[in-house]
Design a protein around this motif. Structure first.
Motif: not given
Length: 774
Positions: A627-632, A693-705
């Motif tokens: 669904g979501l991933v934490y990329d670096i 603490v800060s985080r960024i998530v990247t959506n790798v699933g459905a576009e509108d969610v």
């Protein structure tokens, strides 16, 4: 646990005599050092790098070329050489040198397991394309490299039947050596290298100059990660079924970096260097430093090699170590490494005790006892068999060396206390009892009982202290106590499972408590996988049997390739994903429940924390659809090094990503918590302060969610997520959020654990957190 090596004493003595006869006085004056020079300059050829290494050696020695052992010139720059201490110090002062360190010797961290993982994983829709995952390339294009003890190529696990052509991007070789030719490689085993250059050792152990596995460890890990399905596999009838790897259609490349005396850091670096150039997709490394020796990142061959491999897009999976259950023992804890702890599966190996009072006591161990099933053998407690001539050193109750009277134990089953701190090792006790005429042994061991060690034909089993009380009560109740030890049977669907293996190294990391390690857990206890079939030690083979092509082995070494196999499958479905994204998918979809639907526990029966199992038990199915991933990003690891304390000049040498790199003025170890990791670790939280603490998530699933956050936190902490709702669209793939940690009135000095989970109603993207007080 580490693999038990069956080395012949005569061969070792012969080796040392050989060295003495050769008169190698230089060995007392020099030793092997590793010189690490960071990233290989983009404008330098391999020949230019080798020449620069020779010039650097020549600046401290007139015999520079003869002292050079190996030059690293593909994934990074550096070399190993035989130097005096003074020469090593001199080289360390030269421009362009990051670190110089003595060549360390690392150790190996040594199938129903895959079926068990599938049973406990989260069920997901098999049509991945509907959820946005890319269609896989030919899964057999995924190449797994293994740094280990080599491989036994004849195993059915490495047959290439039905496989297509070797990927054209592969640039590796099949190195020839003792009992190993280019013909041993095929479309499955596409590459093999060996890094022993010690001709003195090879004079006694010729197999050291070959990719062929003479230990078994490398064959076992390779087949666990990517072995073919082999029906009818078993260990002499135990654990019968189909053995298979996690990514059965992946290719295998082996890099033999471990030998009879361990795994030299110089060889480990050479393996990383070649693997990067050869074109592997991921590396599985079931090796590590012992917990008592934690080198800094720029002096750790695995951390160095993994850093440059990850910079090239290669996922590196490593074992967490076998120094548990003590805390702060986890190794391979660099944030660019995927670190794996070990757990049990739902299978154990039962070897019961039958007493003369018709009571049966459950025991654990692998033996092929030929004792009568009737309780006809005299039973004695070790303390009652104490030798009158014993010096008093050691404990007869523990059956320590030379504490027992052989006349008192001959023909009897002996009950012994056993623990890891005993002066006499477990196998030494067994050998001593057997040579003294005992017919069997019962070991009292609460810690190690869950791991079924192999005793082959000598009847041995392990029991708990509670069971020992029953046996002692029976012994004291009669003048003629008798018993028997039954041969081992396989018990499947054992509950509860998984549980954390006692030997699995624990967090927090002693190097950086602001990164939560280990990352994830996987099966590592009594794992059935392929093994070498040439064994000159008949003690390892039951009478009348031929050496088995499979073995049951325990260790975080066995857990590591399970995760490698899952990572290989994710890579096949998502060719462009970074190593960080693959790690995130594995961590955020891991499960924290056992097959009783209760929280996973430790060997002591306590609820496992992230220090024990990281994010939880790996879930092969759910990890394909996170669904979501934490990329670096590559620069993120450079900022980590800044916060860790490395200078900008050092960091500029480590990487070619950004020349003239500068660290932020406010760099500090507390800011390591802001690395975009799938878990969160905070140290030194005071009772009156707060941390953001800060985080960024990247959506790798459905576009509108839309994803909503939920928090599971202990009463001592206030944990707030801002914002607590994230909406992704076709054009908005990345979103950030913050987590604010603060103490409540009940806050006290402790390690506190919880989790933050983002969900869209289909996916659950879970991040564990650990908070340490000031």
């Amino acid at each position: 646990m580490e693999l038990r090596h069956e080395m012949k004493i005569s061969a070792v003595l012969c080796f040392w005599c050989f060295l003495i006869m050769q008169g190698l006085s230089w060995a007392e004056e020099t030793q092997v050092y590793v010189v690490y020079m960071g990233a290989a300059p983009a404008d330098s050829s391999v020949d230019m790098l080798t020449e620069s290494h020779l010039q650097l050696l020549a600046s401290v020695s007139t015999r520079g070329k003869k002292k050079l052992i190996r030059s690293y010139r593909h994934g990074f720059s550096g070399f190993s050489a035989r130097l005096s201490k003074e020469q090593a110090v001199a080289i360390a002062q030269k421009p362009g040198v990051l670190s110089v360190f003595e060549d360390p010797i690392y150790q190996l961290h040594t199938t129903r397991s895959w079926d068990f993982l599938q049973q406990t994983s989260v069920e997901i829709d098999s049509n991945l394309d509907e959820d946005g995952a890319s269609s896989p390339r030919s899964i057999s294009d995924t190449i797994i490299g293994l740094l280990d003890t080599g491989i036994w190529p004849e195993s059915a696990s490495f047959s290439d039947q039905g496989m297509g052509s070797v990927p054209k991007r592969w640039k590796g070789v099949c190195m020839e050596g003792t009992n190993f030719s280019a013909a041993n490689c095929n479309k499955k085993l596409i590459g093999a290298r060996c890094y022993s250059s010690d001709e003195d050792i090879a004079a006694v152990f010729p197999g050291e100059l070959s990719p062929r596995d003479t230990n078994g460890h490398g064959t076992h890990t390779a087949s666990t990660a990517a072995g073919n399905s082999v029906a009818g596999a078993s260990y002499y009838g135990l654990a019968a079924g189909t053995a298979k790897g996690g990514s059965t259609s992946s290719r295998i490349a082996v890099y033999k970096v471990c030998f009879w005396d361990g795994c030299p850091g110089s060889a480990i670096l050479a393996g990383f260097d070649d693997a990067i150039a050869d074109g592997v997709d991921m590396l599985s490394v079931s090796i590590g430093a012992p917990a008592r020796y934690m080198p800094d990142f720029d002096k750790d061959p695995i951390a160095i090699g993994a850093f440059h491999a990850v910079a090239k897009g290669i996922t590196v999976v490593c074992s967490a170590g076998n120094d548990g259950p003590t805390s702060s023992t986890v190794t391979n804890a660099a944030p660019w490494i995927l670190t794996v702890a070990a757990t049990t599966i739902d299978r154990h190996f039962e070897s019961d005790i039958v007493q003369g009072n018709n009571k049966s006591i459950e025991g654990e161990g692998i033996n092929f006892s030929n004792l009568s099933k009737s309780p006809v053998y005299p039973l004695i407690y070790g303390e009652a068999a104490r030798s009158n001539s014993s010096s008093g050193e050691g404990f007869a109750s523990h059956c320590d060396y030379e504490t027992l009277d052989s006349k008192k134990i001959k023909g009897k089953i002996v009950l012994c206390i056993n623990n890891k701190n005993d002066d006499t090792s477990e196998y030494s006790k067994i050998d001593g009892l057997q040579s003294s005429g005992a017919v069997g042994a019962i070991l009292i061991d609460d810690l190690e009982k869950a791991v079924a060690n192999t005793y082959t034909s000598f009847p041995v089993t392990k029991i708990s202290s509670r069971s020992a009380d029953e046996i002692l009560s029976y012994i004291n109740s009669t003048k003629n106590p008798v018993a028997s030890i039954l041969p081992t049977i396989t018990v499947n669907k054992y509950r509860p499972a998984p549980a954390v293996a006692y030997f699995s190294s624990r967090g927090p990391s002693s190097q950086t408590s602001n990164i939560l390690k280990p990352d994830v857990a996987a099966p590592g206890v009594n794992i059935l996988a392929s093994w070498i079939q040439e064994d000159d030690s008949p003690d390892n083979v039951p009478p009348g049997q031929k050496p088995s092509g499979f073995n049951l082995v325990s260790g975080t070494s066995m857990a590591c390739p399970h995760v490698t196999g899952v990572a290989a499958t994710i890579k096949a479905w998502n060719q462009k994903w970074s190593p960080a994204a693959i790690r995130s998918a594995i961590m955020t979809t891991a499960t924290q429940l056992n097959n009783d639907k209760a929280p996973v526990t430790t060997d002591a029966g306590l609820t496992a924390t992230p220090y024990d199992i990281g994010a939880g038990e790996v879930s092969p199915t759910a990890a394909l659809q996170p669904g979501l991933v934490y990329d670096i990003e590559p620069d993120d690891y450079l900022f980590f090094l800044c916060n860790y304390g490395y200078s900008p000049s050092k960091i500029s040498l480590i990487t070619t990503i950004r020349q003239g790199f500068e660290c932020p003025a406010n760099s500090s170890k507390d800011l390591i918590s802001n690395l975009n990791y799938p878990s969160i670790a905070i140290s030194n939280l005071s009772g009156k302060g707060s941390r953001i603490v800060s985080r960024i998530v990247t959506n790798v699933g459905a576009e509108d969610v839309t994803y909503n956050a939920t928090v599971n936190s202990p009463p001592q902490l206030n944990v707030k997520v801002v914002p607590d709702k994230l909406h992704f669209t076709k054009y908005v793939k990345k979103l950030s959020y913050q987590v604010i940690f603060s103490a409540t009135n009940s806050y006290a000095k402790a390690d506190l654990f919880g989790s933050i989970t983002w969900s869209d109603g289909v996916h659950r993207v879970r991040s564990s957190f650990a908070v340490r007080s000031t």
